[in-house]
Scaffold this motif. Sequence first.
Motif, PDB file in Angstrom:
ATOM      1  N   LYS A 558      12.335  11.695 -37.298  1.00  0.00           N
ATOM      2  CA  LYS A 558      13.031  10.208 -37.563  1.00  0.00           C
ATOM      3  C   LYS A 558      12.947  10.222 -39.205  1.00  0.00           C
ATOM      4  N   GLU A 559      13.876   9.640 -39.617  1.00  0.00           N
ATOM      5  CA  GLU A 559      13.669   9.155 -41.228  1.00  0.00           C
ATOM      6  C   GLU A 559      12.696   7.974 -41.341  1.00  0.00           C
ATOM      7  N   TYR A 560      12.135   7.792 -42.387  1.00  0.00           N
ATOM      8  CA  TYR A 560      10.859   6.789 -42.644  1.00  0.00           C
ATOM      9  C   TYR A 560      11.867   5.314 -42.613  1.00  0.00           C
ATOM     10  N   ASN A 561      13.155   5.182 -42.909  1.00  0.00           N
ATOM     11  CA  ASN A 561      13.809   4.098 -42.702  1.00  0.00           C
ATOM     12  C   ASN A 561      14.901   3.869 -41.713  1.00  0.00           C
ATOM     13  N   SER A 562      14.974   4.620 -40.789  1.00  0.00           N
ATOM     14  CA  SER A 562      15.850   4.547 -39.689  1.00  0.00           C
ATOM     15  C   SER A 562      15.176   4.999 -38.433  1.00  0.00           C
ATOM     16  N   ASN A 563      16.160   4.752 -37.134  1.00  0.00           N
ATOM     17  CA  ASN A 563      15.568   5.118 -35.832  1.00  0.00           C
ATOM     18  C   ASN A 563      15.704   6.616 -35.578  1.00  0.00           C
ATOM     19  N   PRO A 564      15.071   7.221 -34.715  1.00  0.00           N
ATOM     20  CA  PRO A 564      14.881   8.617 -34.705  1.00  0.00           C
ATOM     21  C   PRO A 564      16.298   9.294 -34.264  1.00  0.00           C
ATOM     22  N   GLN A 565      16.229  10.681 -34.355  1.00  0.00           N
ATOM     23  CA  GLN A 565      17.250  11.444 -33.803  1.00  0.00           C
ATOM     24  C   GLN A 565      17.077  11.846 -32.563  1.00  0.00           C
ATOM     25  N   GLU A 566      17.773  12.851 -32.133  1.00  0.00           N
ATOM     26  CA  GLU A 566      17.773  13.630 -30.746  1.00  0.00           C
ATOM     27  C   GLU A 566      16.333  14.120 -30.404  1.00  0.00           C
ATOM     28  N   SER A 567      15.928  14.048 -29.338  1.00  0.00           N
ATOM     29  CA  SER A 567      14.570  14.799 -28.855  1.00  0.00           C
ATOM     30  C   SER A 567      14.442  16.125 -29.370  1.00  0.00           C
ATOM     31  N   PHE A 568      13.273  16.663 -29.761  1.00  0.00           N
ATOM     32  CA  PHE A 568      13.211  18.160 -30.056  1.00  0.00           C
ATOM     33  C   PHE A 568      12.178  18.684 -29.057  1.00  0.00           C
ATOM     34  N   TRP A 569      11.655  17.645 -28.336  1.00  0.00           N
ATOM     35  CA  TRP A 569      10.391  18.383 -27.496  1.00  0.00           C
ATOM     36  C   TRP A 569       9.875  17.141 -26.318  1.00  0.00           C
ATOM     37  N   ASN A 570      10.067  17.661 -25.204  1.00  0.00           N
ATOM     38  CA  ASN A 570       9.568  16.695 -24.263  1.00  0.00           C
ATOM     39  C   ASN A 570       9.037  17.370 -22.885  1.00  0.00           C
ATOM     40  N   THR A 571       8.243  16.623 -22.048  1.00  0.00           N
ATOM     41  CA  THR A 571       7.733  17.138 -21.200  1.00  0.00           C
ATOM     42  C   THR A 571       7.357  16.130 -19.909  1.00  0.00           C
ATOM     43  N   SER A 596      11.539  24.693 -36.529  1.00  0.00           N
ATOM     44  CA  SER A 596      13.066  24.723 -36.936  1.00  0.00           C
ATOM     45  C   SER A 596      13.752  23.362 -37.126  1.00  0.00           C
ATOM     46  N   VAL A 597      12.882  22.148 -36.804  1.00  0.00           N
ATOM     47  CA  VAL A 597      13.457  20.939 -36.817  1.00  0.00           C
ATOM     48  C   VAL A 597      12.530  20.214 -37.804  1.00  0.00           C
ATOM     49  N   LEU A 598      11.277  20.320 -38.121  1.00  0.00           N
ATOM     50  CA  LEU A 598      10.394  19.424 -38.966  1.00  0.00           C
ATOM     51  C   LEU A 598       9.943  20.087 -40.264  1.00  0.00           C
ATOM     52  N   ALA A 599       9.807  19.331 -41.225  1.00  0.00           N
ATOM     53  CA  ALA A 599       9.506  19.973 -42.547  1.00  0.00           C
ATOM     54  C   ALA A 599       8.116  19.168 -42.956  1.00  0.00           C
ATOM     55  N   ALA A 600       7.769  19.507 -44.252  1.00  0.00           N
ATOM     56  CA  ALA A 600       6.751  18.742 -44.769  1.00  0.00           C
ATOM     57  C   ALA A 600       7.091  17.314 -44.872  1.00  0.00           C
ATOM     58  N   ASP A 601       6.200  16.522 -44.546  1.00  0.00           N
ATOM     59  CA  ASP A 601       6.233  14.930 -44.848  1.00  0.00           C
ATOM     60  C   ASP A 601       7.332  14.459 -43.912  1.00  0.00           C
ATOM     61  N   ASP A 602       7.819  15.286 -43.006  1.00  0.00           N
ATOM     62  CA  ASP A 602       8.620  14.466 -41.831  1.00  0.00           C
ATOM     63  C   ASP A 602       7.763  13.852 -40.893  1.00  0.00           C
ATOM     64  N   ILE A 603       8.710  12.734 -40.332  1.00  0.00           N
ATOM     65  CA  ILE A 603       7.905  11.775 -39.516  1.00  0.00           C
ATOM     66  C   ILE A 603       8.593  11.996 -38.031  1.00  0.00           C
ATOM     67  N   VAL A 604       7.640  11.875 -37.142  1.00  0.00           N
ATOM     68  CA  VAL A 604       7.943  12.206 -35.842  1.00  0.00           C
ATOM     69  C   VAL A 604       7.529  10.597 -34.843  1.00  0.00           C
ATOM     70  N   ASN A 605       8.469  10.408 -33.922  1.00  0.00           N
ATOM     71  CA  ASN A 605       8.228   9.225 -32.997  1.00  0.00           C
ATOM     72  C   ASN A 605       7.988  10.000 -31.783  1.00  0.00           C
ATOM     73  N   MET A 606       6.488   9.688 -31.293  1.00  0.00           N
ATOM     74  CA  MET A 606       6.259  10.259 -30.125  1.00  0.00           C
ATOM     75  C   MET A 606       5.881   9.131 -29.188  1.00  0.00           C
ATOM     76  N   ALA A 607       6.514   9.183 -27.923  1.00  0.00           N
ATOM     77  CA  ALA A 607       6.442   8.106 -27.029  1.00  0.00           C
ATOM     78  C   ALA A 607       6.261   8.668 -25.643  1.00  0.00           C
ATOM     79  N   VAL A 608       5.466   8.025 -24.741  1.00  0.00           N
ATOM     80  CA  VAL A 608       5.217   8.175 -23.163  1.00  0.00           C
ATOM     81  C   VAL A 608       5.650   7.090 -22.688  1.00  0.00           C
TER      82      VAL A 608
END
Length: 733
Positions: A558-571, A596-608
Amino acid sequence: MQQTTYTMWGTHYSHCQLKLVDFKANENHISHETQGLSKEHLVVRRGKPFKLTLLFRSRSLDPCSEKLVLDVSIGHLSESFPVKFSDERSDPKSWSAKVYPGDIQPQSVTIHICSPVQSAVALYNLMVHIETIQNRSSYAVGTFVLLCNPWLKDDPVYMPLDAQIKEYVKSDYGLVFMGTHLNVRQRPWSFGQYEPGVLEACLALLQVSPQHLKNKDNDYSLRADPVYLSRVICAMVNCNDDLGILEGKWQGSYKDGIVPTEWSGSADILHQWVSSNYSPVRYGQCWVFAAVLCTVMRVLGIPSRVVTVFNAAHDGDGNLNIDEYYSSTGEKLNLNNNDSIWNFHVWVECWMRRPDLGAGFDGWQVVDPTPQERSAGGALPQVGIFCCGPCPVAAIQQRCLRAPYDTSFVYASVDADVIRMIVRNGLVVERMVDTECVGQLICTKRIGSDSPENLTLTYKSKNRGQPKAIQRHSASSDHQRLSEVTCVGSSLQSTPLVNGTARCQVVGEARGMSPGLEVSLRIDGVPSVGKSIAMCVTVKNQSSRPRVLLEHLNAQLKEYNSNPQESFWNTSNEVHIQPGEVLLLQHTILPSEYESVLAADDIVNMAVVIKDVRTKERALAMQEFNLRSLNITIEIKGGDSILIKTEHKAQVSFINKLSKTLNGVVLTVEGSGLLQGKQEARMISLQPDEKIEKTVSIMATSPGTKLLMATLSHSNSANMVSRSFHKVSVITA
């Protein structure tokens, strides 16, 4: 600084004639704490006397037969006042000029000029008139700049402690805190108020504002008030309604401008704006808008600091609630276009009295130049344009939402409730409230230190998480408690979605868990680029029966100021749990699964999402985190304090601590006020533990704090960019 040419009116006889004027720039600048702000103008502070010496052609002034009158003007507004050769008390609300015993020399006289403390911030014209019974000679002797005076008790921007003034007015260096509240990272910023042309750019900003262009004299009259100044400047930092400085952009291509993350100081932005004839500089985001505003305010003498709100709510519909939607497998859904939560948002606090509201609202005021919503306005103009504030921080803490300006919007930014809903087949099947998420951490740079100062409790009362009692305030009435906005959320029966928004009834309070089932999500350590991301889901069965559970875990960029993009990992996993048992479910995302998806300082939304197979009850837990970037080392040979106009060497290096080879590596070094343009080092490939380095020659032409910035990019990932900053103190010999 001397004025040796002037315009003269009147017929000259044998009386005293003016030859030149010594503005005593160095002495005045030291006395008024304005050293380094301008080489072009005398810069002084209102309410405090400054000196100038008149030198005459053949003899000194004769006070018995000759009278000195001064005239100061801005636009069509002017005030004339005599020079008094006595120590009689002057009216502090009017301009005055005095000559003290010993100030009259054979061919000169030294005058002490004092402005009213409530004078407009502006560039003033000064004229000197020499009058006798027979005639009057007039001389246009030059200009001077008048600024606010935080050292003076009667000034509305008065600040009592010198350490505060040093940090919030005089310091040209600051920090912007970014990332997430779990991994706060700091980004240095050069405010640059001592860079050549910056003061002049700040004055130009006032001169091209819509208020000035519409009615110059009215604008000058109002410029004595820091409340008015802050609203004008706030609107002018963004270009949405005027000839403002910065154009904002948060997505898409930045090829026709500068990527916001590449800015490291305000001076380059202000210079580009002036040199382009006031065309907007592309591009800014919240921290760039805020840092430029902080520069302008400090230049004008208004104490200011850059403040970061972590998990800042953007409450577009004004109901103090932020709705978030998740799928039954934990993927965050983009179903709400009105509201959002920014992982961090940066604004400015400015220090001033608020006579329009009363002493209880003096002190720090939120001023936010990022163009989000149009201002609700108040007693001053600029209603309906993109400026926010000044909003008293005290009004936020006391929940007085009618206190001008834009208090309800700022309040929601730091204290809105988040309502999270799980959606399945278009129905809301579970809903829960989070009263703690928004405004979880609010901080600024600590005085005299690079560590953060926690400001959260200055905005939020200690009974956080309780139903919010909202007070509304007007300047003419006492605080009035009108209503209570209760925390919302509970386990609901299926609720249909209408036009992408849940149509829900507020029925009670919940704590984000299914009855008898408690779930939490923890990220282990600080995730770093190239390393595995470890997390732990804790599940506690508080019921008296065993359960069969389904665990769905989902990760999205996700960008710091918006909702997340599509999932890149799930289980997904099936879990069995006994009554009273606590399970710790460990999970790991390998670098190969995210690089291939994340870079330095990128933000991840993790949910269970945990689902009870039998009862269909669901519990949701989420966490957002950012990746720590790769480290670039910057070293100044001989130390971090350098002499002005002296060449020094800086060595920049990067060691590949990843387990893989990086290809197409570029190490770039730049630094406004230290280095002309960009310098690069390139390598076709960089093996693990191999080093790339670049040595550059730096030279500063002005004193103050400068920043060197190093950037590393490589072709393995277009997004994998790392940046490091280094503070350099430039001193005079």
